[in-house]
Write an enzyme that holds these catalytic residues in place. Structure first.
Site, short mmCIF file in Angstrom:
data_model
loop_
_atom_site.label_atom_id
_atom_site.label_comp_id
_atom_site.label_asym_id
_atom_site.label_seq_id
_atom_site.Cartn_x
_atom_site.Cartn_y
_atom_site.Cartn_z
N CYS A 61 60.82 -54.48 12.07
CA CYS A 61 60.74 -53.16 11.44
C CYS A 61 60.32 -53.27 9.97
CB CYS A 61 62.07 -52.44 11.55
SG CYS A 61 63.36 -53.18 10.53
N ALA A 64 62.70 -55.02 7.69
CA ALA A 64 62.63 -56.49 7.84
C ALA A 64 61.51 -57.05 6.98
CB ALA A 64 62.42 -56.86 9.31
N ARG A 95 66.07 -66.13 8.10
CA ARG A 95 64.77 -66.80 7.99
C ARG A 95 65.00 -68.14 7.28
NH1 ARG A 95 60.90 -64.69 4.16
NH2 ARG A 95 58.72 -64.85 4.74
N HIS A 193 56.01 -54.89 3.83
CA HIS A 193 55.36 -55.77 2.84
C HIS A 193 54.75 -54.91 1.73
CE1 HIS A 193 54.37 -58.54 6.50
NE2 HIS A 193 55.59 -58.79 6.06
FE1 CFM Z 1 52.90 -63.92 6.01
FE2 CFM Z 1 53.18 -64.65 8.32
FE3 CFM Z 1 54.68 -62.69 7.29
FE4 CFM Z 1 54.98 -65.25 6.48
FE5 CFM Z 1 57.02 -65.61 8.24
FE6 CFM Z 1 55.18 -64.95 10.03
FE7 CFM Z 1 56.70 -63.06 9.03
MO1 CFM Z 1 57.73 -64.83 10.64
S1 CFM Z 1 53.04 -65.97 6.72
S2 CFM Z 1 54.92 -63.41 5.38
S3 CFM Z 1 56.66 -66.60 6.33
S4 CFM Z 1 52.62 -62.71 7.79
S5 CFM Z 1 56.49 -66.61 9.99
S6 CFM Z 1 52.97 -65.37 10.28
S7 CFM Z 1 56.07 -63.30 11.02
S8 CFM Z 1 58.49 -64.10 8.60
S9 CFM Z 1 56.19 -61.24 8.00
#
Ligand code: CFM
Length: 532
Positions: A61, A64, A95, A193
């Site tokens: 989500c 997260a 994580r 993000h």
């Molecule tokens: Fe970038 Fe990723 Fe992500 Fe990531 Fe991660 Fe990920 Fe993630 Mo899991 S590099 S920040 S450190 S998009 S592994 S492939 S899914 S937490 S949101």
């Protein structure tokens, strides 16, 4: 009998055949058979679109993405989850982002802070409880900053976390600010993000513009989260080459480093999906150029370091960087040859996140392995097809929901010298502000699937039988019960680091062990035991 493997077109048809017509139509747009044209263009993939109800998705989500992914790895900001305790639990360092405790030992990452909203707060409002929680945490910990993360019910009842932040900042004299990152705000963690990037930029970046430490070769690394210690490896390499790391967003990071980040001369973006917004905003406001780098894969690491050195146009820095790369590559090549001999010709499938399904193809290629299917959970079309398609991406209601902040040039702090340098280097062929995306670097004829479902995962494995499948813990044991090893690419299982040269060697060893272990031959998948 040797079973015929279907080709990509047949398999794609098979994957969607079971769905109702409307779902099948949408899923078909979210899949593509890769085809790389001479000019680098690739087929279109529908991405960053709502998951079809009823499909078991890998996605998380918005909360997260904001709290867990971008802000989670920063050790000295207290992150309070405003919401019921269940959301709080899932914010508790699940994580594998590691951190140095720092010279002051101010590390709050192992704590879990929640306002623990109950029914009466949902009815009468939770702002008072939030204020009390901020006060309590301040009295206990005296942190430099406190941030507030909104969960779904907070948005529904209309608590104003930003006003509470302002009130408490004034009262306590520290930086307290909030994120409207309710889980439902976007179609996936990707919206989180963006929200995190906006607030980091608005509330922290640029609060301290004094140049400290080494005066030259100053860089920020954006989108590196120190999973399994990756950032430690990168930091060590940067130091050996002669760069000064100002801030890392956000693996092994601190509040002060974020505040000071505009004093860097260059931003190198690792994970484009999660942090490209900060890179763009910093360039607009401060004139700091950015380019996409990659520290996953030995060759990619070497290329990135040398590109960084060239940017500074300093012969000594370039020579030193080249020497580090040569020294490391000599070690890598011995290991690579050994493991490539055992892994060559094998196949991999990668379904993870928003950047690793691309980056890790580098490491598999170094092992002589082919990525036959790959996709992201929550990436956008630019992560698949390259930034060149950004102008053609349709902005839908879900994306419009996320704030775009207006950033203007800061006349006092804008670095015209850097902008000029970028222009000069661009004329020499260096590439800035671009990301080529996953597909142009993937073989033609391979399958690309966005937001893969649980059903499709099983079907893919059954029909194309990869030697290794990379995903996360939710998928891991389903996959392994089918007789295929699963390498977790979110948390690396218990392994890593996988970044840089040292990380590449670790990865070769871990994959070799998985794909060559005889144990997988002993596991019979359901279709192997039923009569043909
Ligand atoms: Fe970038 Fe990723 Fe992500 Fe990531 Fe991660 Fe990920 Fe993630 Mo899991 S590099 S920040 S450190 S998009 S592994 S492939 S899914 S937490 S949101």
């Amino acid at each position: 009998m040797i079973e015929q493997r279907p080709d990509a077109a047949e398999l794609k048809e098979e994957l969607v055949a079971k769905y109702p017509a409307k779902v099948a139509k949408k899923r078909a747009f979210q899949m593509a058979i890769n085809h790389v044209e001479k000019d680098g263009s690739v087929p279109q993939v529908l991405a960053n679109s709502r998951t079809a109800p009823g499909i078991i998705t890998q996605r998380g989500c918005t909360y997260a993405g904001c709290k867990g992914v971008v802000l989670g790895p920063t050790r000295d900001i207290v992150n309070i989850t405003h919401g019921p305790i269940g959301c709080g639990f899932y914010s508790w360092l699940t994580r594998r982002n590691q951190t140095d405790p720092g010279p002051d030992g101010e590390n709050f990452m192992m704590y879990c802070f929640s306002t623990d909203l109950h029914e009466d707060n949902i009815v009468f409002g939770g702002e008072k409880k939030l204020e009390a929680a901020i006060q309590e945490v301040y009295d206990l910990m005296h942190p430099k900053a406190i941030s507030i993360f909104s969960t779904c019910p907070v948005g529904l009842i209309g608590d104003d976390v930003h006003a509470v932040g302002r009130r408490m900042s004034e009262k306590l004299g520290i930086n307290v600010f909030g994120f409207s990152c309710e889980g439902y705000k976007g179609v996936s963690q990707s919206a989180g993000h963006h929200i995190a990037n906006n607030q980091l930029f608005r509330h922290i970046v640029g609060r301290d513009n004094e140049v400290r430490g080494q005066k030259n070769f100053r860089v920020n690394i954006l989108g590196e989260y120190n999973i399994g210690g990756d950032a430690f490896v990168i930091e060590d390499l940067l130091k050996r080459c002669g760069f000064e790391l100002v801030a890392s967003f956000s693996g092994n990071s601190t509040y002060d480093a974020f505040a000071n980040s505009p004093t860097a001369d260059l931003n190198v973006v690792m994970c484009h999906r999660s942090i490209n917004y900060v890179a763009e905003m910093m360039e607009k406001k401060y004139g700091i150029p950015w380019f996409k780098g990659n520290f996953i894969g030995a060759k990619a690491t070497g290329k990135t370091l040398i590109k960084m050195a060239r940017y500074f146009e300093d012969e000594e820095l370039i020579a030193r960087t080249e020497a580090v790369v040569a020294e490391e590559m000599a070690k890598v090549e011995v290991e690579q040859a050994k493991h490539e001999a055992r892994c060559k010709g094998k196949t991999a499938m990668l379904f993870v996140g928003g950047s690793r399904a691309h980056h890790y193809q580098e490491l598999f290629a170094e092992l002589g392995m082919t990525t036959i299917a790959a996709g992201y959970e929550f990436a956008h079309r630019d992560d698949y097809e390259g930034r060149r398609v950004i102008p053609t991406i349709k902005v839908d209601a879900d994306s419009r929901n996320i704030e775009e902040i207006t950033v203007e040039k800061d006349d006092a702090l804008f670095r015209a010298d850097l902008a000029e340098r970028k222009d000069r280097l661009e004329k020499d062929g260096e590439v800035f502000n671009d990301y080529a995306g996953m597909m142009p670097e993937m073989r033609s004829g391979m399958l690309v699937i966005d937001d893969i479902s649980s059903y499709e995962t099983e079907k893919l494995i059954e029909r194309w039988k990869p030697d290794v499948f990379c995903a996360g813990v939710k998928e891991k044991f389903v996959i392994q019960k089918m007789g295929v090893p699963c390498k977790q690419l979110h948390n690396y299982d218990v392994g890593g680091p996988y970044a840089g040269f040292e990380g590449a060697i670790n990865f070769y060893k871990d994959i070799d062990m998985r794909v060559n272990s005889p144990v997988w031959k002993l596991v019979k998948a359901p279709w192997q035991t039923s009569a043909a």
